[in-house]
Design a protein around this motif. Structure first.
Motif, mmCIF file in Angstrom:
data_model
loop_
_atom_site.group_PDB
_atom_site.id
_atom_site.type_symbol
_atom_site.label_atom_id
_atom_site.label_comp_id
_atom_site.label_asym_id
_atom_site.label_seq_id
_atom_site.Cartn_x
_atom_site.Cartn_y
_atom_site.Cartn_z
ATOM 1 N N MET A 78 11.273 41.019 -29.368
ATOM 2 C CA MET A 78 10.366 39.833 -28.941
ATOM 3 C C MET A 78 11.431 38.693 -28.692
ATOM 4 S SD MET A 78 7.282 37.863 -30.628
ATOM 5 C CE MET A 78 8.301 36.876 -31.668
ATOM 6 N N ILE A 79 12.257 38.379 -29.281
ATOM 7 C CA ILE A 79 13.238 37.487 -29.063
ATOM 8 C C ILE A 79 13.987 37.603 -28.005
ATOM 9 C CG2 ILE A 79 15.157 36.107 -29.994
ATOM 10 C CD1 ILE A 79 13.947 36.170 -32.637
ATOM 11 N N ASN A 119 10.940 44.651 -34.352
ATOM 12 C CA ASN A 119 10.042 44.115 -33.435
ATOM 13 C C ASN A 119 10.339 42.766 -33.135
ATOM 14 O OD1 ASN A 119 8.767 46.530 -32.811
ATOM 15 N ND2 ASN A 119 7.054 46.120 -34.470
ATOM 16 N N ALA A 120 10.622 41.876 -34.218
ATOM 17 C CA ALA A 120 10.920 40.540 -34.113
ATOM 18 C C ALA A 120 12.040 40.310 -33.017
ATOM 19 C CB ALA A 120 11.013 39.792 -35.275
ATOM 20 N N LEU A 121 13.094 41.045 -33.416
ATOM 21 C CA LEU A 121 14.334 41.037 -32.703
ATOM 22 C C LEU A 121 13.974 41.483 -30.937
ATOM 23 C CD1 LEU A 121 17.028 42.207 -34.684
ATOM 24 C CD2 LEU A 121 16.786 40.122 -33.853
ATOM 25 N N THR A 127 9.397 45.551 -38.644
ATOM 26 C CA THR A 127 8.898 44.248 -38.629
ATOM 27 C C THR A 127 10.228 43.459 -37.807
ATOM 28 O OG1 THR A 127 7.222 44.423 -40.112
ATOM 29 C CG2 THR A 127 8.179 42.117 -39.367
ATOM 30 N N LEU A 128 11.429 43.553 -38.521
ATOM 31 C CA LEU A 128 12.516 42.868 -37.824
ATOM 32 C C LEU A 128 13.054 43.410 -36.635
ATOM 33 C CD1 LEU A 128 14.518 42.852 -41.210
ATOM 34 C CD2 LEU A 128 13.543 40.812 -40.258
#
Length: 59
Positions: A48-49, A44-46, A41-42
């Motif tokens: 995306m950012i 994927n979030a990074l 999850t982390l």
């Protein structure tokens, strides 16, 4: 998600059969699956950012 369900199943089967090694493996499996979920999850979030900011920072 299926790893967590299978690990919970291992815990219950281990308890009812008295196989404490299987119970312990099930507990370890749950924690491993949760850690992998948090890590993914982390990640994927990074990603995306970085995908959002990369075009802005290049200009």
């Amino acid at each position: 998600m299926t790893d967590i369900i299978l690990s919970i199943l291992d815990i219950f089967v281990g308890i009812f059969t008295g196989d404490w090694s299987r119970v312990w493996d099930g507990i370890k499996g749950i924690f491993a699956a949760v850690c992998n979920f948090i890590k993914d999850t982390l990640k994927n979030a990074l990603n995306m950012i970085c995908g959002i900011l990369a075009p802005i920072l290049v200009k």
